[in-house]
Structures are given as C-alpha cells and as structure tokens.
Scaffold this motif. Sequence first.
Motif, PDB file in Angstrom:
ATOM      1  N   ASP A 241     -10.142  17.733 -10.870  1.00 31.66           N
ATOM      2  CA  ASP A 241      -9.407  17.098  -9.773  1.00 31.66           C
ATOM      3  C   ASP A 241      -8.804  18.122  -8.830  1.00 31.66           C
ATOM      4  OD1 ASP A 241      -9.949  14.510 -10.345  1.00 31.66           O
ATOM      5  OD2 ASP A 241      -8.172  14.170 -11.562  1.00 31.66           O
ATOM      6  N   GLU A 375     -14.268   3.325 -12.988  1.00 31.75           N
ATOM      7  CA  GLU A 375     -13.006   3.985 -13.297  1.00 31.75           C
ATOM      8  C   GLU A 375     -12.422   3.488 -14.626  1.00 31.75           C
ATOM      9  OE1 GLU A 375     -12.135   6.507 -11.704  1.00 31.75           O
ATOM     10  OE2 GLU A 375     -10.042   6.891 -12.259  1.00 31.75           O
TER      11      GLU A 375
ATOM     12  N   PRO B  85     -10.276  -9.408  -4.836  1.00 31.66           N
ATOM     13  CA  PRO B  85      -9.759  -9.018  -6.152  1.00 31.66           C
ATOM     14  C   PRO B  85      -8.534  -8.110  -6.083  1.00 31.66           C
ATOM     15  CG  PRO B  85     -11.876  -7.960  -5.702  1.00 31.66           C
ATOM     16  CD  PRO B  85     -11.660  -8.947  -4.624  1.00 31.66           C
ATOM     17  N   HIS B  86      -8.368  -7.405  -4.972  1.00 33.28           N
ATOM     18  CA  HIS B  86      -7.267  -6.438  -4.959  1.00 33.28           C
ATOM     19  C   HIS B  86      -6.132  -6.816  -4.011  1.00 33.28           C
ATOM     20  CE1 HIS B  86      -9.827  -4.116  -7.465  1.00 33.28           C
ATOM     21  NE2 HIS B  86     -10.740  -3.992  -6.532  1.00 33.28           N
ATOM     22  N   ASN B 169      -1.160  15.759 -12.905  1.00 33.33           N
ATOM     23  CA  ASN B 169      -2.283  15.550 -12.003  1.00 33.33           C
ATOM     24  C   ASN B 169      -1.848  14.457 -11.014  1.00 33.33           C
ATOM     25  OD1 ASN B 169      -4.748  15.382 -10.803  1.00 33.33           O
ATOM     26  ND2 ASN B 169      -5.910  15.009 -12.676  1.00 33.33           N
ATOM     27  N   ASN B 172      -4.007  11.828  -9.031  1.00 32.48           N
ATOM     28  CA  ASN B 172      -5.078  11.204  -9.786  1.00 32.48           C
ATOM     29  C   ASN B 172      -4.587  10.458 -11.005  1.00 32.48           C
ATOM     30  OD1 ASN B 172      -7.599  12.193  -8.327  1.00 32.48           O
ATOM     31  ND2 ASN B 172      -6.409  14.050  -8.591  1.00 32.48           N
ATOM     32  N   PRO B 174      -2.643   7.143 -11.926  1.00 32.72           N
ATOM     33  CA  PRO B 174      -2.195   5.937 -11.220  1.00 32.72           C
ATOM     34  C   PRO B 174      -0.679   5.776 -11.161  1.00 32.72           C
ATOM     35  CG  PRO B 174      -4.057   5.411 -12.623  1.00 32.72           C
ATOM     36  CD  PRO B 174      -3.720   6.851 -12.887  1.00 32.72           C
ATOM     37  N   ARG B 261     -13.905  12.359  -0.534  1.00 33.64           N
ATOM     38  CA  ARG B 261     -13.131  11.293  -1.150  1.00 33.64           C
ATOM     39  C   ARG B 261     -13.411  10.020  -0.374  1.00 33.64           C
ATOM     40  NH1 ARG B 261     -10.483  15.652  -0.634  1.00 33.64           N
ATOM     41  NH2 ARG B 261      -9.517  16.692  -2.403  1.00 33.64           N
ATOM     42  N   SER B 262     -13.272   8.907  -1.047  1.00 24.67           N
ATOM     43  CA  SER B 262     -13.506   7.668  -0.323  1.00 24.67           C
ATOM     44  C   SER B 262     -12.156   7.037  -0.016  1.00 24.67           C
ATOM     45  CB  SER B 262     -14.338   6.726  -1.165  1.00 24.67           C
ATOM     46  OG  SER B 262     -13.617   6.403  -2.316  1.00 24.67           O
ATOM     47  N   THR B 264     -11.053   4.130  -0.734  1.00 28.37           N
ATOM     48  CA  THR B 264     -10.790   2.925  -1.496  1.00 28.37           C
ATOM     49  C   THR B 264      -9.415   2.898  -2.163  1.00 28.37           C
ATOM     50  OG1 THR B 264     -12.201   3.924  -3.141  1.00 28.37           O
ATOM     51  CG2 THR B 264     -13.133   2.132  -1.871  1.00 28.37           C
ATOM     52  N   PRO B 267      -6.884   6.521  -7.363  1.00 27.80           N
ATOM     53  CA  PRO B 267      -7.339   6.147  -8.694  1.00 27.80           C
ATOM     54  C   PRO B 267      -6.898   4.726  -9.052  1.00 27.80           C
ATOM     55  CG  PRO B 267      -5.515   7.689  -8.817  1.00 27.80           C
ATOM     56  CD  PRO B 267      -5.923   7.625  -7.381  1.00 27.80           C
ATOM     57  N   GLU B 268      -7.833   3.925  -9.489  1.00 29.55           N
ATOM     58  CA  GLU B 268      -7.566   2.539  -9.900  1.00 29.55           C
ATOM     59  C   GLU B 268      -6.769   1.771  -8.843  1.00 29.55           C
ATOM     60  OE1 GLU B 268      -6.185   2.275 -13.985  1.00 29.55           O
ATOM     61  OE2 GLU B 268      -7.056   4.241 -14.362  1.00 29.55           O
ATOM     62  N   GLN B 269      -7.077   1.987  -7.579  1.00 31.99           N
ATOM     63  CA  GLN B 269      -6.422   1.268  -6.475  1.00 31.99           C
ATOM     64  C   GLN B 269      -4.905   1.470  -6.464  1.00 31.99           C
ATOM     65  OE1 GLN B 269      -9.144  -0.216  -8.057  1.00 31.99           O
ATOM     66  NE2 GLN B 269     -10.290   0.262  -6.219  1.00 31.99           N
ATOM     67  N   HIS B 277      -5.778  -1.951   2.740  1.00 31.56           N
ATOM     68  CA  HIS B 277      -6.607  -3.061   2.279  1.00 31.56           C
ATOM     69  C   HIS B 277      -7.070  -3.900   3.471  1.00 31.56           C
ATOM     70  CE1 HIS B 277      -7.035  -7.065   0.123  1.00 31.56           C
ATOM     71  NE2 HIS B 277      -7.767  -6.279  -0.634  1.00 31.56           N
ATOM     72  N   LEU B 280      -9.688  -2.015   5.478  1.00 34.14           N
ATOM     73  CA  LEU B 280     -11.006  -2.008   4.840  1.00 34.14           C
ATOM     74  C   LEU B 280     -11.734  -3.328   5.099  1.00 34.14           C
ATOM     75  CD1 LEU B 280     -10.144  -0.304   1.439  1.00 34.14           C
ATOM     76  CD2 LEU B 280     -11.464   0.657   3.313  1.00 34.14           C
ATOM     77  N   PHE B 281     -11.006  -4.439   5.029  1.00 33.27           N
ATOM     78  CA  PHE B 281     -11.657  -5.723   5.278  1.00 33.27           C
ATOM     79  C   PHE B 281     -12.041  -5.867   6.743  1.00 33.27           C
ATOM     80  CE2 PHE B 281     -10.664  -6.852   1.029  1.00 33.27           C
ATOM     81  CZ  PHE B 281     -11.658  -7.760   0.722  1.00 33.27           C
ATOM     82  N   ARG B 284     -14.629  -2.240   7.250  1.00 30.46           N
ATOM     83  CA  ARG B 284     -15.629  -1.771   6.291  1.00 30.46           C
ATOM     84  C   ARG B 284     -16.369  -2.942   5.655  1.00 30.46           C
ATOM     85  NH1 ARG B 284     -17.204   2.946   3.484  1.00 30.46           N
ATOM     86  NH2 ARG B 284     -17.488   2.553   1.274  1.00 30.46           N
TER      87      ARG B 284
END
Lengths: 403, 318
Positions: A241, A375, B85-86, B169, B172, B174, B261-262, B264, B267-269, B277, B280-281, B284
């Motif tokens: 990372d 993930e 979903p998110h 970290n 990264n 969550p 990196r994207s 999105t 990590p884990e939203q 969000h 993105l809708f 994207r």
Amino acid sequence: MSRVVVRGAAVAVLVAGLAACGGGGQGSGNEKTLTFWMYQDRTPQAGQVIEKVRKDFEKANPGVTVKLVKIPKDDYNTKLGGAVASKSAPDAGILDQPLVSKYALDGTIKEVPAGLIDESAFYKGALDTNRAGGKLYGLPADQTCVALFYNKKLVPTPPKTWEEMKATAARVHQADANVAGMNVPKGDGYGAWMFPGVVHGAGGQMVDDAGKKVLFDQPPAVEALQLWVDLLKSSPRKITDSDKPFENGLAAMTISGPWDVPTIHEQFPDLDFGVAPLPYKTEAAGNIGGEDSVVFSTSKNADLAWKWLVFLTDAQNNGVIADAFGGFPVNLKAQVVASGPEQAAFLEQLKVAHARPAVPQWIQVNDEIIAPALESALTGKATAQQALTDAAGKTRSLLGWTG
Amino acid sequence: MTAPVLEGRKEVAARPRRRPRRRTNDRLVGWLLVTPAVAYFAVFLLYPALSALYYSFTDWNLRSAASWVGLANYSDLLFNDVKYPHFWKSVQVTLQYTLIAVPLTMVAALVQALLVNSIRRGANLFRLLLFLPVVTAEAAVGAIWRWLYDPQYGLINSVLGLVGIPGQNWLNTPELVIPALAFISAWQCGISMIIYLAGLKGIPGTIREAAIIDGAGPWQRFWRVIVPMLRPTTFYLLVTGVIAALQVFGLVYVIFSGSGRSVTGGPEQSGLSYVLHLYLFAFRYDAMGAACAMSFILLIFIMIITALQFRFVKQEAS
C-alpha cells in the motif's frame, strides 16, 4: 426598460447572424467539415503524428476539413455526455470501450455499415470491444493490455503459471520480510477491471458471450480470486500500500500496462525490470483496453466520418496512430512503432486478450458489486466462493437476469 | 439588492417638482445594476436547480430523452439496495465524517486563532502559514497527504513511532479512513481560524481587564469570557461547517483517485462520501435522474439539520 432589452436582443441576434455568415462558407458547395473528438495529446510528438495523418486525409479527400477537438482524458466522458445531452455531439470521436455498448443500445452511435471493413484484418479482441448485441458499432483505434512486471534482481525468471507465481512470491518474501512477493490488485474499480483477465487464465468468463448469464461465481473465477487471496500471504498490504511499491523495489512483481514502461525508465533508471505475459492456470489470457472510435447518430457527414475512421485504422496509418495514442495497432498488418524488450511481452499478451463484457451497466457492476466482493475475500471477511456467489446474485438482481 | 434603489425611488416620488423622466432613469439604472447578478442567479443557479428537480423525477442517462418515473428514484434510493447497494453506506460515511471533522476543525481553528492572537511579533507570518493549506490546490493536498499517510515512508507513522505508537496503514484500513480524512480537513481550517481571529479581536478589552481585576485566571477567562463571547462566531462556523462537511467531495476524490487508484471511495467504500456517490451515478453510471434525486435528498437533509441547529444551539454572546 423592455425596449432596451429588445434593442439589446436585436443587436445580439445581428452579431450572431453575422458571425454565422462568416463561418457559413464551408457548409456550401463541396466543402465539408468533419469534427472528431479525441483525448488530449500524450506528448507534443504524438500531436505532430496525428496532425500529419489529418493532413494526409485532407489531401486524399479534397474539400474536406477535419477538425480535431482535443479534450483531457479525465474530463472526456463527462464532456461527451454533456455534448450528447445538448445535441451538440461531434460527427465522430473516441469512445471509452465500456461505453460503446451503452451508446449503441440507446441509439447514440451508428452501426458500422456492412462491408466497410474486412473484419479479419483486425485483432479479434480489439474489434470485439465495439460489439453490442452481436453487432459492430465502432472501430478500435488502438489497443493495450496489462502484463506482469517483474524485478529482475528478485525474480530472475518470470513465472508462467499460477503455481510458479505463488512459489516465486513466497520465495521473495521469505528471503526478505520487508519485500512483498507481488503487488496484489485491490478490491476497487481498477482491481475489478483486471480481474477478468485472470478469470480467463483459468478458462473462465465473467458473463457468457450472449451477455445473458453471470459466470463469475463458477470455479474459474473463484480460483482466480483465491489466487489473489493466497498471494497476500507473501505480499502484506502494509508493504504494497506504500507509494509505488514495485518501482521502489518493495514488491517483486506487479501488474501494469505499457504506459508505465517509459515512466519507470525515466523516474527509476536503476530499477532492473522486465515484462512478461500474465501467468495463467490453464490457458494464456489477459484483458484488453484502449480506445475505440465511433460515429454519432446526429452526424450529417456519416459517410465521411466512417472514411476517416477507416483511414485511422488502415495498415498504413494505424501503426503510428496507435503509438501516438499510447497503445498498439489494431490492424494485423500495421507496423508496431514501439520497440524495446518490454513491448514483445505486451504484443504476446494482446494475442490472447479478451474484451470485457458488453453489458451496458458493466461499469456499475464492476465498481459497486465486483470490487466490494473482491475486497471482502481479500480482507478475509468472506471466502472467495461466498463473495462471488453473493456478488453474482446481486448482479442478476440488478440486471434482471435469471442465469 | 433592489431595496436601496426602491427607496431612492420613493424619495424621488416624495418630491413632486422633479421631472417624471428622472424616475424612469432611476428605474433603468437600478435594473442595469442588478441585471448581472439576477442573470447569473437565474442562468447558473435557478435554472439548473429547477432542471435538476425535474430530472430527479425522471430516468435519464444524458443521451436518450428523459422518461418520467415519478417518485421512483427517491423510493429506490431509500429502499432498493439492489439498485443502490451503497447509498446508506455513503450516508453513514458522510455523517461520521461530519461528526468528526466539524468539531476537530473548529477546535483546531480556535486554538490557532488564540495562538495567533496572543503573539506580538510575526502574527502576520503565522496567519499566512496557517492559511496556506486553504489556498493549496486540492490535487496537491491529496498528493502530500497520501505521502504523509504512507505506511512505509510516511511522516505521520515516523512521528507516532517516536512515542511508541505502531505505524498504521491509514488510508487502507476502513476504520481509519474517516479520521484520517477529518484530520486533513482540520489542517485546512484556515478560513475558520481567520473568522475566529476576527471574533477574538471583537471582544472588548475592557471585559478582559474587568475579568483580570475580578481575579479570573487564564483558564477561567477562556471558559467564562472568551467562549461565551465567541458564541455567535462559533454558531456561524458550526452551521457552515456542517453544511460543507455534508457535501465533502474534493478531498475524498483526490485522496482516492489518480495514479491507478479508482474513484470508488477507498477500501470497502469507507471513504464513499455522499457527494462522491452522487457524482459516480451522475457521470460514471449514467443515472443522472437518480443523481438529481440524491442531491434533493441532501438538500432536504441539510435544511432540516440547519433548522435544528438554529432551534437548539445557543447563538447569542453572553
């Protein structure tokens, strides 16, 4: 007051009218202007190459002016969406691969006229990125793919299979606990984009060819995800990372594309690295990226636009055009401009590259369903099978598929 | 904006000897003066806002004609976790961020303002240095903090290591993403700091002197004099801070995008803020109608939160 407004409006209309007259000359007679949208030039040299091709086309088609509109890649899709919404789309333009099926199915772009090209002259994977519902809606302009980058000091011979890859990663990490064997992709949009290439390497697919059935809960995909999970043992996130772990010598292997080769050579001249095709389980495979070019339904010069797209992809021009776009030719006969030992691996990889599923909502499935599933398996919150079964169920519900 | 002009007109009307011609001129000048502002408001704010309201009741992908779906976008966003979903995750992320970032920013701003206010020499220099993070380009901020939070070379981990705290970290893990983002926003508290500084300068010296004569120590002076006197400032910063935090976008976007990196949302939203969000809708996933509905849900939510703050938070200095 209203009189002032009227007067002001009259002046504005007059000025606009005059301006229109000034530019209107091109519309009459045999003069035609073709507008083509594309990404901003990667380098000044690339810009010169494209300019030369543009002039050649104008020379071959007297009376035609090709107007190139160059837009930064990050803003491109947003700007194009806005242009289409406001009915000011260009005649033709570059279109991101996953957008082709969306634009095709709602009639925003035209189908390739029958007999325009000889399909056997193209790389199949690249051409397939233009298909939606079995029909062809555009021509590839260039193609690219990802392959395995390996640090030659840590990995003398690149692994060919998954087993060799796991063994290599384990050996590297055992020799030095501060070095990760492999920079394992993450469960984000980018990782989910790379994942299908690995699935194909085990003989699987994300969805079936007809685009009606989810297949990523089947054994090949589960095994592919399990490979990433297994690799994490010898590749702790705490190391990978970090910023540019491969370039800094902290990860022995990583997956990346040809765009990274010059950057690494320039910024990390001491790094001794090589590029090899992706390791596989049962068959060599990978995934494909690159740019497609399409003609918009609103174009009044569609015939000319197709002519221009064919010109960009013919054996003579596609080599330099693809290189200017940062990828590889899509025409089998075109000369590959890029040279260097790394390029051979990418070309090898392209022969077995697969297009991503031609499902209009694929980006959303990729980001919102597959990425979180990857993930959850990679963080150990679910097994690979559980994560993908769950994701497949969600995908079926979202897309309304039964299979 | 029209008020002064209208008053002027009344004045003119009160003096019958003036020629009526003048009245029209005044009106004309008035209109000319407000026209740029009104035109800007109408074209760039009102019209898009009303269009967005309309599109929030439609299914629209920017390309085909929008089709009317009534309240379906709203009900799907709130109740259909197959399509979105998110959505609730993004609400949770944003609320968490707001709860941590707003108080942290305000405390940081107040502390900085008190420090700058108390030093005699170099106040300008410090004010400038503390304000710099605000005027730094967001992309640069993202790059700097990704580097500071780096699990291998990061300065933050090195400093923590000195006091025996093991390195994390940050971006990264969550659970750590929101605090890490909130910390960056506290670092960018320059504007709040300037406003607090103005508030501090506005406290009359006599009150401070009276407190000293009455025997109040620095601690008591802070809690009994400064904090109550700053209440209007604090209230203003709280309301505007909450509104800004609920709309956080640029920071998450630059931290979690770029160089492979994207976007999105980490990590884990865990860094998927409400507006990210929504973005993105809109751009994207081609669901502009749903994105517009999201923006109106946010608008309503912000209005409620702000009204509650006006109702329940003390505003007057005392």
